[in-house]
Design a protein around this motif. Structure first.
Motif, PDB file in Angstrom:
ATOM      1  N   SER A 148       0.823  -1.221   0.000  1.00  0.00           N
ATOM      2  CA  SER A 148       0.000   0.000   0.000  1.00  0.00           C
ATOM      3  C   SER A 148       0.847   1.257   0.000  1.00  0.00           C
ATOM      4  CB  SER A 148      -0.927   0.001   1.211  1.00  0.00           C
ATOM      5  OG  SER A 148      -0.174   0.082   2.418  1.00  0.00           O
ATOM      6  N   GLU A 149       2.079   1.157   0.529  1.00  0.00           N
ATOM      7  CA  GLU A 149       3.019   2.278   0.606  1.00  0.00           C
ATOM      8  C   GLU A 149       2.495   3.455   1.420  1.00  0.00           C
ATOM      9  OE1 GLU A 149       5.510   3.111  -2.926  1.00  0.00           O
ATOM     10  OE2 GLU A 149       4.153   1.734  -3.980  1.00  0.00           O
ATOM     11  N   VAL A 150       1.671   3.152   2.427  1.00  0.00           N
ATOM     12  CA  VAL A 150       1.266   4.198   3.366  1.00  0.00           C
ATOM     13  C   VAL A 150       2.447   4.482   4.289  1.00  0.00           C
ATOM     14  CG1 VAL A 150      -1.175   3.627   3.301  1.00  0.00           C
ATOM     15  CG2 VAL A 150       0.318   2.477   4.956  1.00  0.00           C
ATOM     16  N   ASP A 151       2.416   5.629   4.980  1.00  0.00           N
ATOM     17  CA  ASP A 151       3.496   5.966   5.898  1.00  0.00           C
ATOM     18  C   ASP A 151       3.395   5.182   7.193  1.00  0.00           C
ATOM     19  OD1 ASP A 151       4.773   8.078   4.305  1.00  0.00           O
ATOM     20  OD2 ASP A 151       2.903   9.160   4.631  1.00  0.00           O
ATOM     21  N   LEU A 152       2.188   5.030   7.708  1.00  0.00           N
ATOM     22  CA  LEU A 152       1.939   4.241   8.918  1.00  0.00           C
ATOM     23  C   LEU A 152       0.696   3.397   8.681  1.00  0.00           C
ATOM     24  CD1 LEU A 152       2.393   6.947  11.742  1.00  0.00           C
ATOM     25  CD2 LEU A 152       4.102   5.296  10.939  1.00  0.00           C
ATOM     26  N   LEU A 153       0.676   2.200   9.276  1.00  0.00           N
ATOM     27  CA  LEU A 153      -0.471   1.311   9.117  1.00  0.00           C
ATOM     28  C   LEU A 153      -0.933   0.842  10.492  1.00  0.00           C
ATOM     29  CD1 LEU A 153      -2.284  -0.136   7.058  1.00  0.00           C
ATOM     30  CD2 LEU A 153      -0.685  -2.071   7.130  1.00  0.00           C
ATOM     31  N   LEU A 154      -2.156   1.211  10.857  1.00  0.00           N
ATOM     32  CA  LEU A 154      -2.747   0.767  12.121  1.00  0.00           C
ATOM     33  C   LEU A 154      -3.506  -0.529  11.874  1.00  0.00           C
ATOM     34  CD1 LEU A 154      -4.139   4.158  13.501  1.00  0.00           C
ATOM     35  CD2 LEU A 154      -1.863   3.157  13.761  1.00  0.00           C
ATOM     36  N   SER A 155      -3.327  -1.489  12.790  1.00  0.00           N
ATOM     37  CA  SER A 155      -3.923  -2.811  12.597  1.00  0.00           C
ATOM     38  C   SER A 155      -4.343  -3.384  13.943  1.00  0.00           C
ATOM     39  CB  SER A 155      -2.900  -3.740  11.921  1.00  0.00           C
ATOM     40  OG  SER A 155      -1.814  -3.992  12.816  1.00  0.00           O
ATOM     41  N   GLY A 156      -4.773  -4.649  13.901  1.00  0.00           N
ATOM     42  CA  GLY A 156      -5.182  -5.328  15.128  1.00  0.00           C
ATOM     43  C   GLY A 156      -4.136  -6.289  15.654  1.00  0.00           C
ATOM     44  N   VAL A 157      -2.876  -6.112  15.248  1.00  0.00           N
ATOM     45  CA  VAL A 157      -1.817  -7.053  15.649  1.00  0.00           C
ATOM     46  C   VAL A 157      -1.660  -7.109  17.168  1.00  0.00           C
ATOM     47  CG1 VAL A 157       0.666  -7.485  15.596  1.00  0.00           C
ATOM     48  CG2 VAL A 157      -0.545  -6.942  13.486  1.00  0.00           C
ATOM     49  N   LEU A 158      -1.502  -5.959  17.806  1.00  0.00           N
ATOM     50  CA  LEU A 158      -1.311  -5.961  19.263  1.00  0.00           C
ATOM     51  C   LEU A 158      -2.586  -6.349  19.990  1.00  0.00           C
ATOM     52  CD1 LEU A 158       0.963  -2.891  20.072  1.00  0.00           C
ATOM     53  CD2 LEU A 158       1.583  -5.244  19.566  1.00  0.00           C
ATOM     54  N   GLN A 159      -3.732  -6.035  19.415  1.00  0.00           N
ATOM     55  CA  GLN A 159      -4.988  -6.380  20.069  1.00  0.00           C
ATOM     56  C   GLN A 159      -5.158  -7.892  20.159  1.00  0.00           C
ATOM     57  OE1 GLN A 159      -8.395  -4.298  18.524  1.00  0.00           O
ATOM     58  NE2 GLN A 159      -9.849  -5.741  19.435  1.00  0.00           N
ATOM     59  N   SER A 160      -4.662  -8.598  19.157  1.00  0.00           N
ATOM     60  CA  SER A 160      -4.802 -10.052  19.152  1.00  0.00           C
ATOM     61  C   SER A 160      -3.690 -10.760  19.916  1.00  0.00           C
ATOM     62  CB  SER A 160      -4.820 -10.569  17.708  1.00  0.00           C
ATOM     63  OG  SER A 160      -3.570 -10.322  17.084  1.00  0.00           O
ATOM     64  N   SER A 161      -2.541 -10.088  20.111  1.00  0.00           N
ATOM     65  CA  SER A 161      -1.399 -10.772  20.718  1.00  0.00           C
ATOM     66  C   SER A 161      -0.970 -10.214  22.069  1.00  0.00           C
ATOM     67  CB  SER A 161      -0.192 -10.726  19.766  1.00  0.00           C
ATOM     68  OG  SER A 161       0.178  -9.385  19.498  1.00  0.00           O
ATOM     69  N   CYS A 162      -1.292  -8.951  22.365  1.00  0.00           N
ATOM     70  CA  CYS A 162      -0.809  -8.311  23.590  1.00  0.00           C
ATOM     71  C   CYS A 162      -1.933  -7.865  24.510  1.00  0.00           C
ATOM     72  CB  CYS A 162       0.075  -7.112  23.250  1.00  0.00           C
ATOM     73  SG  CYS A 162       1.548  -7.536  22.289  1.00  0.00           S
ATOM     74  N   SER A 163      -3.115  -8.468  24.357  1.00  0.00           N
ATOM     75  CA  SER A 163      -4.223  -8.183  25.262  1.00  0.00           C
ATOM     76  C   SER A 163      -4.765  -9.512  25.774  1.00  0.00           C
ATOM     77  CB  SER A 163      -5.326  -7.390  24.548  1.00  0.00           C
ATOM     78  OG  SER A 163      -5.798  -8.105  23.420  1.00  0.00           O
ATOM     79  N   PRO A 164      -5.454  -9.509  26.927  1.00  0.00           N
ATOM     80  CA  PRO A 164      -5.910 -10.766  27.520  1.00  0.00           C
ATOM     81  C   PRO A 164      -6.789 -11.574  26.562  1.00  0.00           C
ATOM     82  CG  PRO A 164      -6.167  -8.951  29.054  1.00  0.00           C
ATOM     83  CD  PRO A 164      -5.825  -8.348  27.732  1.00  0.00           C
ATOM     84  N   LYS A 165      -6.600 -12.884  26.581  1.00  0.00           N
ATOM     85  CA  LYS A 165      -7.401 -13.779  25.743  1.00  0.00           C
ATOM     86  C   LYS A 165      -8.689 -14.158  26.466  1.00  0.00           C
ATOM     87  CE  LYS A 165      -3.819 -13.955  23.012  1.00  0.00           C
ATOM     88  NZ  LYS A 165      -2.872 -13.226  23.879  1.00  0.00           N
ATOM     89  N   ALA A 166      -9.711 -14.406  25.709  1.00  0.00           N
ATOM     90  CA  ALA A 166     -10.986 -14.814  26.292  1.00  0.00           C
ATOM     91  C   ALA A 166     -10.837 -16.175  26.966  1.00  0.00           C
ATOM     92  CB  ALA A 166     -12.051 -14.886  25.201  1.00  0.00           C
ATOM     93  N   GLY A 167     -11.473 -16.351  28.123  1.00  0.00           N
ATOM     94  CA  GLY A 167     -11.471 -17.636  28.803  1.00  0.00           C
ATOM     95  C   GLY A 167     -10.339 -17.830  29.784  1.00  0.00           C
ATOM     96  N   GLY A 168      -9.487 -16.832  29.954  1.00  0.00           N
ATOM     97  CA  GLY A 168      -8.412 -16.928  30.933  1.00  0.00           C
ATOM     98  C   GLY A 168      -7.233 -17.734  30.412  1.00  0.00           C
ATOM     99  N   GLY A 169      -6.270 -17.974  31.300  1.00  0.00           N
ATOM    100  CA  GLY A 169      -5.074 -18.706  30.930  1.00  0.00           C
ATOM    101  C   GLY A 169      -4.264 -17.996  29.866  1.00  0.00           C
ATOM    102  N   GLU A 170      -4.135 -16.672  30.005  1.00  0.00           N
ATOM    103  CA  GLU A 170      -3.491 -15.883  28.968  1.00  0.00           C
ATOM    104  C   GLU A 170      -2.003 -16.162  28.870  1.00  0.00           C
ATOM    105  OE1 GLU A 170      -5.214 -14.624  31.436  1.00  0.00           O
ATOM    106  OE2 GLU A 170      -6.954 -13.529  30.669  1.00  0.00           O
ATOM    107  N   SER A 171      -1.492 -16.170  27.640  1.00  0.00           N
ATOM    108  CA  SER A 171      -0.066 -16.259  27.377  1.00  0.00           C
ATOM    109  C   SER A 171       0.299 -15.107  26.461  1.00  0.00           C
ATOM    110  CB  SER A 171       0.286 -17.590  26.706  1.00  0.00           C
ATOM    111  OG  SER A 171       1.631 -17.573  26.270  1.00  0.00           O
ATOM    112  N   TYR A 172       1.435 -14.460  26.783  1.00  0.00           N
ATOM    113  CA  TYR A 172       1.844 -13.286  26.016  1.00  0.00           C
ATOM    114  C   TYR A 172       3.080 -13.558  25.154  1.00  0.00           C
ATOM    115  CZ  TYR A 172      -1.562 -10.726  28.713  1.00  0.00           C
ATOM    116  OH  TYR A 172      -2.749 -10.285  29.263  1.00  0.00           O
ATOM    117  N   VAL A 173       3.342 -14.835  24.909  1.00  0.00           N
ATOM    118  CA  VAL A 173       4.450 -15.174  24.021  1.00  0.00           C
ATOM    119  C   VAL A 173       4.183 -14.641  22.619  1.00  0.00           C
ATOM    120  CG1 VAL A 173       5.712 -17.071  22.948  1.00  0.00           C
ATOM    121  CG2 VAL A 173       5.111 -17.194  25.369  1.00  0.00           C
TER     122      VAL A 173
END
Length: 508
Positions: free
Chosen positions: A292-317
């Protein structure tokens, strides 16, 4: 009259004076004889030696005498010895300076930076919910507050006219009546620029509807409309444009997308083009950033990997892995980090109130541009899936002071420390619930960010990677360890859901 005559007259004058009135007589008779350093004198008589006019006075050597002396062999040898010593000393200092310069570590060249690489971006997607006034004038009135947060850019809107899913109502160049007027917008731009804050306008076409660019058959027409609207808004002084759904428009109408990019990104004044997508895979986002060659791209990467997972037992690897993938594939000046936004809501609602401060430290410490939704600095939460209002003067103001203070301190450090602005990124430690990474640049101070997502305290042993034995606490999400204190890296204690930002000096 001769000098002898003058002296005799002085003697007579003193002898004629009454003995009691003569000096130094102490009442003695005038003819009493007293001893004097120069012989025996009558009391009251003082012999004064007057130098003769022809007495010799030393006036120094004449020019001829000096030249005569200077030419003697002794002085010639002395002058040559001094001259040789001078040049030997000068050459020695020059050689020493050269050795120091050669042996000293060379400074790395600074990378090319744009204004959006120097600090956080702050999104106000719902103007009505942001201030009491509920319009652009109200946003302008809060520019001092944004300036105190040390934000570099305000991402505003969308504010144009567009009814949900009705492409016929789309008017890019017209501000919605409930939001304000064009004059209010111009005034806001002027005030923001005076405060050193750039303004990015969100021009996502169908921002009230389900599809950002309406139906597929409408993308071409919408993109053509956007091209002319971009020229209008850039003429009003905006410093950049944000667009959601850039993956769709760039793939469906690549030639029009190229024109859109050229309008925003070209020219003497460097403007920012932000893309927003709902993708969550790190490599997928990286590939889209390239295509796309945009200067910055906002996405859901951190939302899916760096926020608590549903159902507990979260891992942040996954959090560390996603960050590493993006960092290794992209220049960090093109990376942007966010959780939430206009569509997905506020940080506190996504990670929980207990992790707001930790996530703030994470976003500010990562290599790239941190992007926040309005209210994230005070832990604002979503309410009933609608955007809440900012409580500027509410009874809870004191409770949010600590959150906002941490945000300000992080923002200030992020804007002045080279290691945090554009320094290299190295993971030092990673586990299911803990993470430590280093930010370092050339000979600048190093910054070590350490995180504990777990609900219980941990003790980390951070060694190796040229780490020192101890570091200084710059910021902490908890009261312990206190700011400015020294901690031992081989036995670093972190409380539940705590993050600390440590620093230590460069050493060759």
């Amino acid at each position: 009259m001769s000098k002898d005559t003058e002296l005799d007259m002085k003697d007579v004058a003193l002898n004629d004076v009454d003995p009691e009135k003569q000096p130094m007589t102490d009442g003695a008779a005038a003819n009493d004889i007293v001893a004097s350093p120069t012989g025996t004198e009558k009391n009251g008589c003082v012999k004064v030696k007057i130098p003769e006019e022809n007495d010799a006075k030393f006036t120094g050597l004449s020019k001829e005498e000096l030249l005569k002396v200077a030419g003697t062999p002794g002085w010639v040898r002395t002058r040559w010895a001094l001259l040789v010593l001078f040049w030997l000393g000068w050459l020695g200092m020059l050689a020493g300076a050269i050795v120091i310069i050669v042996q000293a570590p060379r400074c790395e060249p600074l990378p090319a930076l744009n204004w959006w690489n120097l600090g956080p971006l702050y999104q106000v997607g719902d103007v009505a919910a942001f201030t009491e006034a509920g319009n652009l004038k109200g946003v302008e009135e809060k520019m001092d507050a944004l300036n105190k947060l040390k934000v570099k850019g305000l991402v505003l809107g969308p504010i144009h006219v567009a009814n949900a899913d009705k492409v016929s109502t789309l008017e890019f160049g017209e501000i919605a009546a409930e939001v304000g007027t064009l004059d209010q917008f111009k005034s806001l731009i002027h005030t923001a620029h005076k405060k050193g804050i750039s303004v990015v306008l969100d021009l996502t076409p169908n921002y009230h509807g389900k599809e950002a660019w309406f139906a597929n058959v409408s993308v071409t027409n919408v993109a053509e409309k956007l091209k002319s609207a971009l020229v209008f808004w850039l003429d009003q002084g905006v410093d950049g444009v944000q667009l959601s759904g850039v993956d769709r428009v760039s793939s469906l109408v690549p030639s029009l997308w190229k024109d859109i990019r050229a309008i925003v990104q070209m020219g003497e004044k460097r403007r920012l083009l932000i893309g927003v997508v709902d993708r969550r895979d790190a490599m997928d986002v990286s590939n889209l950033l390239n295509s796309s060659e945009v200067d910055l791209l906002l996405s859901g990467v951190l939302q899916s990997s760096c926020s608590p997972k549903a159902g507990g037992g979260e891992s942040y690897v996954d959090c560390e892995q996603a960050i590493q993938e993006l960092y290794s594939a992209q220049t960090q000046t093109q990376l942007a980090w966010n959780l939430g936004g206009r569509v997905h809501g506020h940080l506190a609602s996504l990670v929980g109130s207990g992790l707001v401060k930790l996530t703030q430290v994470l976003l500010f410490a990562l290599p790239g541009t941190p992007v926040f939704n309005y209210g994230d600095e005070i832990g604002l939460e979503d309410q009933d899936t609608t955007f809440p209002r900012m409580h500027w003067d509410s009874k809870d103001a004191n409770e949010t002071t600590q959150d906002e203070s941490l945000f300000k301190d992080l923002s200030e450090l992020r804007g002045k420390e080279r290691s945090l602005i554009h320094g290299d990124f190295s993971v030092i430690h990673s586990s299911n619930s803990t993470l430590a990474f280093l930010r370092h640049w050339d000979q600048s101070s190093r910054y070590l960010a350490v995180f504990n997502w777990a609900p219980e305290a941990v003790t980390l042993k951070l060694t190796g990677a040229n780490l020192p034995t101890q570091a200084t606490v710059q910021l902490s999400t908890d009261s312990m360890p206190p700011k400015g204190s020294t901690v031992q890296l081989a036995a670093l204690e972190l409380g539940p859901q705590q993050a600390v930002l440590l620093s230590y000096p460069y050493s060759s």
